[in-house]
Design a protein around this motif. Sequence first.
Motif, PDB file in Angstrom:
ATOM      1  N   UNK A 111       0.807  -1.217   0.000  1.00  0.00           N
ATOM      2  CA  UNK A 111       0.000   0.000   0.000  1.00  0.00           C
ATOM      3  C   UNK A 111       0.845   1.273   0.000  1.00  0.00           C
ATOM      4  N   UNK A 112       1.899   1.319   0.812  1.00  0.00           N
ATOM      5  CA  UNK A 112       2.660   2.560   0.916  1.00  0.00           C
ATOM      6  C   UNK A 112       3.463   2.868  -0.344  1.00  0.00           C
ATOM      7  N   UNK A 113       3.528   1.917  -1.275  1.00  0.00           N
ATOM      8  CA  UNK A 113       4.173   2.170  -2.565  1.00  0.00           C
ATOM      9  C   UNK A 113       3.220   2.788  -3.584  1.00  0.00           C
ATOM     10  N   UNK A 114       1.952   2.994  -3.187  1.00  0.00           N
ATOM     11  CA  UNK A 114       0.932   3.454  -4.125  1.00  0.00           C
ATOM     12  C   UNK A 114       0.355   4.818  -3.758  1.00  0.00           C
ATOM     13  N   UNK A 115       0.999   5.525  -2.850  1.00  0.00           N
ATOM     14  CA  UNK A 115       0.454   6.808  -2.413  1.00  0.00           C
ATOM     15  C   UNK A 115       0.441   7.840  -3.537  1.00  0.00           C
ATOM     16  N   UNK A 116       1.384   7.707  -4.479  1.00  0.00           N
ATOM     17  CA  UNK A 116       1.434   8.690  -5.574  1.00  0.00           C
ATOM     18  C   UNK A 116       0.306   8.517  -6.585  1.00  0.00           C
ATOM     19  N   UNK A 117      -0.543   7.489  -6.432  1.00  0.00           N
ATOM     20  CA  UNK A 117      -1.709   7.366  -7.316  1.00  0.00           C
ATOM     21  C   UNK A 117      -2.773   8.416  -6.986  1.00  0.00           C
ATOM     22  N   UNK A 118      -2.747   8.931  -5.749  1.00  0.00           N
ATOM     23  CA  UNK A 118      -3.660   9.997  -5.320  1.00  0.00           C
ATOM     24  C   UNK A 118      -5.134   9.586  -5.420  1.00  0.00           C
ATOM     25  N   UNK A 119      -5.401   8.305  -5.182  1.00  0.00           N
ATOM     26  CA  UNK A 119      -6.777   7.821  -5.223  1.00  0.00           C
ATOM     27  C   UNK A 119      -7.610   8.478  -4.112  1.00  0.00           C
ATOM     28  N   UNK A 120      -8.924   8.494  -4.301  1.00  0.00           N
ATOM     29  CA  UNK A 120      -9.896   9.121  -3.400  1.00  0.00           C
ATOM     30  C   UNK A 120      -9.785  10.632  -3.414  1.00  0.00           C
ATOM     31  N   UNK A 121      -9.257  11.185  -4.486  1.00  0.00           N
ATOM     32  CA  UNK A 121      -9.224  12.637  -4.663  1.00  0.00           C
ATOM     33  C   UNK A 121      -9.519  12.954  -6.120  1.00  0.00           C
ATOM     34  N   UNK A 122      -9.816  14.218  -6.378  1.00  0.00           N
ATOM     35  CA  UNK A 122     -10.075  14.630  -7.758  1.00  0.00           C
ATOM     36  C   UNK A 122      -8.817  14.574  -8.609  1.00  0.00           C
ATOM     37  N   UNK A 123      -7.659  14.390  -7.954  1.00  0.00           N
ATOM     38  CA  UNK A 123      -6.381  14.311  -8.674  1.00  0.00           C
ATOM     39  C   UNK A 123      -5.976  12.878  -9.005  1.00  0.00           C
ATOM     40  N   UNK A 124      -6.841  11.907  -8.750  1.00  0.00           N
ATOM     41  CA  UNK A 124      -6.494  10.500  -8.969  1.00  0.00           C
ATOM     42  C   UNK A 124      -5.942  10.290 -10.381  1.00  0.00           C
ATOM     43  N   UNK A 125      -4.816   9.582 -10.451  1.00  0.00           N
ATOM     44  CA  UNK A 125      -4.083   9.473 -11.706  1.00  0.00           C
ATOM     45  C   UNK A 125      -4.421   8.191 -12.458  1.00  0.00           C
ATOM     46  N   UNK A 126      -4.420   8.304 -13.777  1.00  0.00           N
ATOM     47  CA  UNK A 126      -4.550   7.118 -14.608  1.00  0.00           C
ATOM     48  C   UNK A 126      -3.262   6.313 -14.557  1.00  0.00           C
ATOM     49  N   UNK A 127      -3.392   5.004 -14.751  1.00  0.00           N
ATOM     50  CA  UNK A 127      -2.226   4.124 -14.789  1.00  0.00           C
ATOM     51  C   UNK A 127      -2.309   3.233 -16.022  1.00  0.00           C
ATOM     52  N   UNK A 128      -1.151   2.739 -16.441  1.00  0.00           N
ATOM     53  CA  UNK A 128      -1.078   1.886 -17.626  1.00  0.00           C
ATOM     54  C   UNK A 128      -0.320   0.608 -17.298  1.00  0.00           C
ATOM     55  N   UNK A 129      -0.911  -0.515 -17.656  1.00  0.00           N
ATOM     56  CA  UNK A 129      -0.299  -1.828 -17.481  1.00  0.00           C
ATOM     57  C   UNK A 129       0.106  -2.354 -18.853  1.00  0.00           C
ATOM     58  N   UNK A 130       1.367  -2.719 -18.992  1.00  0.00           N
ATOM     59  CA  UNK A 130       1.838  -3.303 -20.249  1.00  0.00           C
ATOM     60  C   UNK A 130       2.578  -4.597 -19.951  1.00  0.00           C
ATOM     61  N   UNK A 131       2.527  -5.532 -20.879  1.00  0.00           N
ATOM     62  CA  UNK A 131       3.195  -6.823 -20.700  1.00  0.00           C
ATOM     63  C   UNK A 131       3.240  -7.548 -22.031  1.00  0.00           C
ATOM     64  N   UNK A 132       4.151  -8.498 -22.144  1.00  0.00           N
ATOM     65  CA  UNK A 132       4.186  -9.423 -23.275  1.00  0.00           C
ATOM     66  C   UNK A 132       3.542 -10.727 -22.844  1.00  0.00           C
TER      67      UNK A 132
END
Length: 379
Positions: A111-132
């Motif tokens: 959890x503490x590695x995900x604080x920069x996602x800013x979830x539960x706020x209007x600033x919540x950031x999009x994320x992208x998952x990529x893989x082969x």
Amino acid sequence: MTKAAELAKMGEVLTNSQIGGRRNLIINGAMQVAQRGTSLAMAHDGNTGNYLIDRFQCTFGGSPSTLDGTYAQVADHPLESNGKSLKWTTGTAESAIASDELLLFQQKVEAQNLQNLQFASSNALKTTLSFYVKSSITGTFATSLRKRDTTERIINKTYTINSANTWERKILTFDGDTDSGAGIANDNGEGIRVIWHLMAGTDFTTGSSTSGWKDFALADLADGQATNAIATTAGATWQITDCQWEIGEQATPFEHRSFGEELNMCRRYFFKTFPQGITPAVHQTDAIYHSLEDYSSGYAVFCLPYPVEMRTTPTGVFFPAGSSSGGTTGQVSYWDGSWKNGNATFISSTGSETSMSCEMLGTTNIKLIQYNFTADAEL
């Protein structure tokens, strides 16, 4: 905007968003570290949930009646001649998929590695998952982000394997979660699971999580999963590598980290004294040696520092080592004129994320021990 201002803004974007700094929220995405071994048998009536490649857990759910297979680290990669990938191979196929059945791979992100996602706020950031990904089975598969702490939340995306037995790169972009229940605790607990589904019964595929973030319900877990043929086809395979989950709407090139750096990141969750490439087992010749210090009459103590601070106080397991005969997991080997095996007991059980302290009984004449050790602090 002046040219100078434009260049300054571009520098800010490169530094603060996706190109600059550490990007990948997934640990061991190139499947390089496999401390527990390189092959693991999974079965409906045996091992139904375990780690092999560090940080990637294979899980059976529900009541499969015949399914078994192999979870392995293999030397097969879409870009590198000596790269690694995670591989599932179905052995005995599942004859019919019951509504409560699951087969998935997942990584649980702290959890503490995900604080920069800013979830539960209007600033919540999009994320992208990529893989082969490469599979002998074509079709559409579901991938989930499942937030576990506070209010459980979920969002799903699907990807399609178009050509059998061919490496394909997949890119999935997820909205940020602005809901008031989307907050992620700033602690060492589980934050979000990144899940790749291989099989899912109808209990998990009738929800609406492909439409966006929502409060979790079981029907949402594998929403969008359209094929279960990997589980129902003997010999079917599914492979994945170069998994990257990052902030932003663009998939950047995979972030390569050195083996040593990746290994130490994995050791926060699982650590072994065995050399790399050696599967934990009794009586390996490479071992830890300790001379014992008498603590009181009939007692002796010893201590082993961990190479990194672990996520929480781990579950430790001893393995007798060297040339002693017999012995079982949970014992150490000791010398009192010949090598024998005996039990060791953990003294410290809480607040010991940096080292383990142990004692042995009946050690008046024992001055030397040898052993191996694993410490598990997985989420």
